[in-house]
Design a protein around this motif. Structure first.
Motif, PDB file in Angstrom:
ATOM      1  N   HIS A 161     -59.038  -4.188  57.790  1.00 56.52           N
ATOM      2  CA  HIS A 161     -59.119  -2.596  57.778  1.00 56.52           C
ATOM      3  C   HIS A 161     -59.349  -1.956  56.636  1.00 56.52           C
ATOM      4  CE1 HIS A 161     -58.180   0.673  60.351  1.00 56.52           C
ATOM      5  NE2 HIS A 161     -57.570   1.226  59.190  1.00 56.52           N
ATOM      6  N   LEU A 162     -58.370  -2.202  55.424  1.00 59.71           N
ATOM      7  CA  LEU A 162     -58.553  -1.709  54.244  1.00 59.71           C
ATOM      8  C   LEU A 162     -59.838  -1.812  53.626  1.00 59.71           C
ATOM      9  CD1 LEU A 162     -55.152  -2.198  52.958  1.00 59.71           C
ATOM     10  CD2 LEU A 162     -55.871  -0.022  53.649  1.00 59.71           C
ATOM     11  N   ARG A 165     -62.863   0.214  54.722  1.00 58.14           N
ATOM     12  CA  ARG A 165     -62.808   1.632  54.728  1.00 58.14           C
ATOM     13  C   ARG A 165     -62.544   1.821  53.350  1.00 58.14           C
ATOM     14  NH1 ARG A 165     -61.506  -0.130  59.012  1.00 58.14           N
ATOM     15  NH2 ARG A 165     -62.047   0.813  61.110  1.00 58.14           N
ATOM     16  N   LYS A 166     -63.087   1.112  52.460  1.00 52.02           N
ATOM     17  CA  LYS A 166     -63.010   0.954  50.968  1.00 52.02           C
ATOM     18  C   LYS A 166     -62.945   2.472  50.458  1.00 52.02           C
ATOM     19  CE  LYS A 166     -66.168  -1.165  48.736  1.00 52.02           C
ATOM     20  NZ  LYS A 166     -67.027  -2.027  48.194  1.00 52.02           N
ATOM     21  N   GLN A 170     -55.790   5.235  54.096  1.00 47.67           N
ATOM     22  CA  GLN A 170     -55.562   5.002  55.540  1.00 47.67           C
ATOM     23  C   GLN A 170     -53.915   5.267  55.499  1.00 47.67           C
ATOM     24  OE1 GLN A 170     -57.949   3.799  57.863  1.00 47.67           O
ATOM     25  NE2 GLN A 170     -58.795   5.024  56.372  1.00 47.67           N
ATOM     26  N   LEU A 175     -52.805   2.422  60.211  1.00 48.69           N
ATOM     27  CA  LEU A 175     -52.531   1.331  60.047  1.00 48.69           C
ATOM     28  C   LEU A 175     -51.935   0.592  61.314  1.00 48.69           C
ATOM     29  CD1 LEU A 175     -51.713   1.263  56.172  1.00 48.69           C
ATOM     30  CD2 LEU A 175     -54.329   0.390  57.367  1.00 48.69           C
ATOM     31  N   ILE A 195     -47.874  -4.570  53.202  1.00 49.37           N
ATOM     32  CA  ILE A 195     -48.596  -4.148  51.848  1.00 49.37           C
ATOM     33  C   ILE A 195     -48.117  -4.899  50.777  1.00 49.37           C
ATOM     34  CG2 ILE A 195     -49.093  -2.453  50.345  1.00 49.37           C
ATOM     35  CD1 ILE A 195     -50.993  -2.085  52.651  1.00 49.37           C
ATOM     36  N   ILE A 211     -55.094  -2.616  45.652  1.00 48.77           N
ATOM     37  CA  ILE A 211     -54.392  -1.730  46.568  1.00 48.77           C
ATOM     38  C   ILE A 211     -53.773  -0.651  46.052  1.00 48.77           C
ATOM     39  CG2 ILE A 211     -52.650  -1.705  48.465  1.00 48.77           C
ATOM     40  CD1 ILE A 211     -53.159  -4.735  49.025  1.00 48.77           C
ATOM     41  N   THR A 213     -51.497   2.948  46.335  1.00 46.62           N
ATOM     42  CA  THR A 213     -50.770   3.652  46.978  1.00 46.62           C
ATOM     43  C   THR A 213     -51.081   5.249  46.592  1.00 46.62           C
ATOM     44  OG1 THR A 213     -48.803   2.144  46.916  1.00 46.62           O
ATOM     45  CG2 THR A 213     -48.354   4.501  47.606  1.00 46.62           C
ATOM     46  N   TYR A 219     -52.409   4.222  51.943  1.00 42.98           N
ATOM     47  CA  TYR A 219     -52.897   3.102  51.022  1.00 42.98           C
ATOM     48  C   TYR A 219     -54.420   3.261  51.187  1.00 42.98           C
ATOM     49  CZ  TYR A 219     -48.191   1.721  51.424  1.00 42.98           C
ATOM     50  OH  TYR A 219     -46.697   1.493  51.539  1.00 42.98           O
ATOM     51  N   ARG A 220     -55.072   2.802  50.113  1.00 44.86           N
ATOM     52  CA  ARG A 220     -56.492   2.273  50.211  1.00 44.86           C
ATOM     53  C   ARG A 220     -56.849   1.410  49.322  1.00 44.86           C
ATOM     54  NH1 ARG A 220     -58.355   8.197  47.378  1.00 44.86           N
ATOM     55  NH2 ARG A 220     -57.140   7.781  45.360  1.00 44.86           N
ATOM     56  N   ILE A 221     -57.959   0.651  49.378  1.00 38.87           N
ATOM     57  CA  ILE A 221     -58.675  -0.380  48.631  1.00 38.87           C
ATOM     58  C   ILE A 221     -59.395   0.201  47.619  1.00 38.87           C
ATOM     59  CG2 ILE A 221     -60.344  -2.303  48.320  1.00 38.87           C
ATOM     60  CD1 ILE A 221     -57.896  -3.412  49.295  1.00 38.87           C
TER      61      ILE A 221
END
Length: 223
Positions: A161-162, A165-166, A170, A175, A195, A211, A213, A219-221
């Motif tokens: 999922h992350l 949506r790089k 999110q 999530l 996470i 990853i 914060t 969170y996001r990649i």
């Protein structure tokens, strides 16, 4: 439509082919997996109906080979293997739908029409990347800098999922709904826990953290 049916049971194959031809479709019927792979490779079809248990080459391997060669033809798996794990395995191998025997011809026809309307397979990426992190969705494998990373199913789903949506934040609510299919409960820390586990596997052993914060958001990649 032009439809390829790969089914080793003679009566079942004939039943499907006859019914589809009566609906006006052009049908090629093959009884062997290896022969079916050749026919699928040289022919141009709108949909393929493939039994999982085939002589010569099983249906799963057949479809994986087709997808590896960028063949995007929609595939309906037709099989007696009706367990949840069997269906998941078939879909992850590249199938677009899964129908369990015995079946009603009307449902078969409707499912064929439905997958024929879907966007082509190649429109959906099968490999996701972020920096040196690589996720193969068909093989269900994750590597970073070439090193394999073992993930539990929920960890895999969260990372997927992350990565899809790089670069986009999110939230925990997003999530929870996407990965756990439940509305966010502010009393649970399940997202943060997972996470943290992901970070322990894909970030801590490496020099760069992927990853991120975003304080107060989620969170996001990142690359």
């Amino acid at each position: 439509m032009k439809i390829l049916v790969i089914e080793d049971d003679a009566s079942t194959g004939a039943y499907i082919a006859e019914g589809l031809r009566e609906e006006g479709h052009c049908v090629d019927l093959i009884a062997d997996g290896a022969d079916g792979l050749v026919q699928a490779a040289v022919g141009t079809y709108d949909v393929m109906v493939i039994d999982r248990m085939l002589p010569g080459l099983d249906g799963m391997s057949l479809v994986k080979t087709l997808r590896a060669t960028k063949n995007a033809t929609p595939v309906l798996f037709l099989t007696a293997l009706g367990g949840v794990d069997d269906r998941i395995e078939g879909l992850l191998a590249g199938g677009d739908d899964y129908l369990v025997k015995p079946f009603a011809f009307g449902e078969l026809s409707a499912r064929i029409a439905a997958i024929a309307r879907r966007p082509p397979f190649q429109d959906q990426p099968t490999v996701l990347t972020a920096g040196d992190l690589r996720m193969d969705l068909l093989q269900r494998k994750v590597t970073r800098a070439g090193r394999p990373i073992d993930l539990l199913p929920r960890e895999f789903a969260l990372l997927e999922h992350l990565m899809r949506r790089k670069g986009r934040v999110q939230t925990r609510t997003m999530l929870m709904e996407a990965v756990w299919d439940i509305h966010y409960d502010p009393q649970t820390n399940v997202v943060d826990t997972h996470i943290s586990r992901l970070r322990g596997k894909i970030d801590k052993p490496f020099d760069t953290e992927l990853i991120e914060t975003v304080r107060g958001s989620g969170y996001r990649i990142v690359e």
